[in-house]
Design an enzyme around this catalytic site. Structure first.
Site, mmCIF file in Angstrom:
data_model
loop_
_atom_site.group_PDB
_atom_site.id
_atom_site.type_symbol
_atom_site.label_atom_id
_atom_site.label_comp_id
_atom_site.label_asym_id
_atom_site.label_seq_id
_atom_site.Cartn_x
_atom_site.Cartn_y
_atom_site.Cartn_z
ATOM 1 N N HIS A 1 39.925 37.992 27.995
ATOM 2 C CA HIS A 1 41.028 37.187 27.455
ATOM 3 C C HIS A 1 41.832 37.966 26.422
ATOM 4 O O HIS A 1 43.052 37.836 26.329
ATOM 5 C CB HIS A 1 40.485 35.890 26.850
ATOM 6 N N GLU B 1 41.714 41.829 48.421
ATOM 7 C CA GLU B 1 40.944 42.017 47.192
ATOM 8 C C GLU B 1 39.550 42.573 47.446
ATOM 9 O O GLU B 1 38.842 42.917 46.495
ATOM 10 C CB GLU B 1 40.809 40.679 46.461
ATOM 11 N N ASP C 1 40.378 42.862 41.483
ATOM 12 C CA ASP C 1 39.178 42.587 42.272
ATOM 13 C C ASP C 1 38.892 43.701 43.267
ATOM 14 O O ASP C 1 37.727 44.017 43.531
ATOM 15 C CB ASP C 1 39.318 41.251 43.006
ATOM 16 N N CYS D 1 49.900 42.875 43.258
ATOM 17 C CA CYS D 1 49.995 41.859 42.202
ATOM 18 C C CYS D 1 48.879 42.002 41.173
ATOM 19 O O CYS D 1 48.766 41.177 40.272
ATOM 20 C CB CYS D 1 49.994 40.452 42.789
#
Length: 552
Positions: free
Chosen positions: A183, A410, A434, A481
């Site tokens: 985060h 991914e 990922d 992305c």
């Protein structure tokens, strides 16, 4: 001494260190002098105050911070934690001690789960500290204010503090722990803060030490020489000039268009993304509609939110990812029980197939919103691993009125089967976060393996090249992305590997636009080949940089 870490973005800053204060001491384990009912009332009042303060900070900061702090506030309202806390109070603990023990036990559970949940342990620690401070009548732990601009060095930084950093005072952020998708890192990227995370060697720094924080090169320069300071200042000025350049569409030097799109987590971020030069949306994460809900949102509720987004990007491309959740991002209405290895469990398209009514409602809401807007809506499925999954999603999406249906690449299997998956899909979008995790078998959320979390690794680049080649052969678009697209030099490499669009945090668009304009198509392909020919991530980065420096 120079310290290596993982840079967030491509900025550079010069300043003197201020260390984050140490956390509050552990509350003393002593019998309470109050009744259990009185202690529970104290705890409930403190928990409510902390939850309200976290939400206030989120609303003040906006953007990704609002989502992150809303998720953190939920830790202060978790019924399981409240039940554990009450039991400890009933056993004679003070509210302070009960909070400490209950949250410590919850933290241990998250760490044992690993992956996404383990990375939330820092958030739990922060809530615990804030509640204890509230109970003691002390100021909550927070960022120091030395009265002058500084480089903040912390073991890790709580989301509530990262979200509300005073960017006039905090020149850069360095964390000893954390990972590139924690985060802290997400918010640093969203707020365009110069940052380096997982910089273990920074633990030796002291208040007042002068440093250069070089995020582009993943480096913290300590005790810099006059020459190093002069070079850093020149690079900082050059970057500032790039950021102030007029907004133009993304393109290579020979005019080859490379649309630069934004990664967004809610429609509220649309205005800022457009102001930053976003030509559309390359990844709209829909999880914000689901994460704090006991039941899935209705079609009407979803349609309203999707409509806001599509109206904001009138006439522009908008790529929406259907709900990416499952065992590692548990939702009450998707919970099929504990999994020992949630990163490899029922998540993404697998979880949605197991609860197809949720997927059908989401696709129906998107199609209805699209019918009332003028944006160019594309919809993609997360965590697709097989051709059959791609066929399933495309058929269902088209059945329910979605015109353009694609998949996220991914996992390595999807990259290796990209030619066949693209036969069943309208487009592919590569999620490099990922893809790197699964290729290197290194959890993308753990700072302990942050050194392996580099999309520059030639194994990852080779898989991206497979998808790019399949896109060229089929004539279908291939976007990026993941956060790799926000690295200005790597962005050029990705285009050389076959990417047709790049999507990133809006704060990264200006740097990437300037980098693309330095190279033509042939040079981008040569950069990609140089990186592919290397043996490791660091060597690939160095090879691409050497080539780029040679054509300046």
């Amino acid at each position: 001494m120079n310290v290596s870490g993982t840079g967030i973005g491509s900025g550079i800053a010069i300043g003197r260190v201020v260390r984050m204060p140490e956390p509050l001491p552990e509350p003393v384990d002593r019998p309470s002098a109050l009744s259990p009912a009185a202690e529970k009332a104290r705890a409930a009042e403190a928990l409510a105050a902390v939850a309200a303060e976290l939400r206030r900070r989120g609303e003040q900061a906006g953007g990704a911070a609002a989502e992150v702090l809303e998720a953190q506030a939920m830790f202060a309202e978790d019924p399981m934690l409240e039940s554990d806390l009450d039991a400890r109070v009933d056993a004679g603990k003070t509210a302070e001690r009960a909070v400490h023990e209950a949250y410590a036990a919850y933290r241990a559970q998250l760490l044992a789960l690993g992956g996404y949940m383990a990375e939330r342990a820092t958030d739990v620690d922060d809530v615990s500290q804030r509640v204890i401070a509230e109970l003691l009548g002390q100021p909550a732990p927070g960022v120091p204010d030395p009265g002058h601009p500084f480089v903040l060095v912390a073991r890790d930084l709580a989301p509530a503090d990262t979200a509300t950093l005073d960017l006039e005072q905090v020149l850069a952020l360095v964390t000893i722990g954390g990972g590139p998708t924690s985060h802290t890192a997400i918010l640093a990227r969203d707020k365009a803060i110069v940052a380096i995370v997982a910089a273990d060697g920074a633990s030796v720094l002291r208040d007042g030490d002068e440093v250069i924080v070089d995020a582009e090169n993943d480096l913290l320069v300590t005790d810099p020489t006059p020459e190093e300071l002069e070079d850093a200042e020149a690079r900082r000025a050059a970057r500032a000039a790039r950021l102030s350049a007029p907004l133009t569409p993304g393109a290579l030097a020979d005019g080859t268009p490379v649309p630069l799109l934004a990664n967004l987590g809610s429609a509220d971020a649309a205005v800022a993304a457009l102001a930053a030069g976003a030509e559309g949306v390359g990844l709209f994460r829909t999880e914000f509609l689901f994460l704090d809900a006991a039941t899935a949102p209705t079609v009407a509720e979803q349609q309203l939110e999707y409509g806001r987004l599509l109206q904001a990007f009138d006439g522009k491309k908008v790529v929406v990812r259907v709900l990416d959740a499952g065992a590692d991002k548990p939702l009450a209405f998707l919970d099929d029980g504990h999994e020992d290895n949630p990163a490899l469990g029922l998540r993404g398209i697998r979880a949605l197939r197991a609860h197809e009514e949720i997927l059908r409602d989401q696709l129906s809401a998107l199609a209805a919103a699209d019918a009332e807007a003028n944006a160019d809506l594309w919809v993609m499925a997360p965590m697709v691993a097989t051709v059959e999954e791609a066929e399933y999603f495309s058929a269902l999406a088209h059945e329910l009125g979605i015109r353009v249906a694609g998949v996220m690449v991914e996992v390595p299997s999807a990259a290796l089967l990209a030619d066949r998956i693209l036969r069943a899909s309208d487009f592919a979008s590569i999620g490099t976060n990922d893809l790197t995790q699964y290729t290197l078998a290194a959890d993308r959320l753990l700072g302990t393996v942050a050194a392996l979390q580099s999309p520059w690794n030639p194994a990852v680049l080779r898989l991206i090249a497979e998808v790019g080649a399949a896109g060229r052969a089929s004539g279908k678009p291939v976007g990026i992305c993941g956060e790799a697209a926000a690295d200005p030099l790597l962005a050029v490499v990705l285009v050389g590997l076959g990417a047709t669009t790049l999507s990133m945090s809006p704060a990264a668009i200006a740097d990437v636009r300037a980098s693309l304009l330095r190279f033509d198509s042939a040079q981008a392909a040569a950069l990609a080949e140089a990186a592919l020919s290397a043996d490791g991530a660091a060597e690939a980065h160095a090879a691409a940089r050497a080539y780029a420096d040679g054509i300046r």
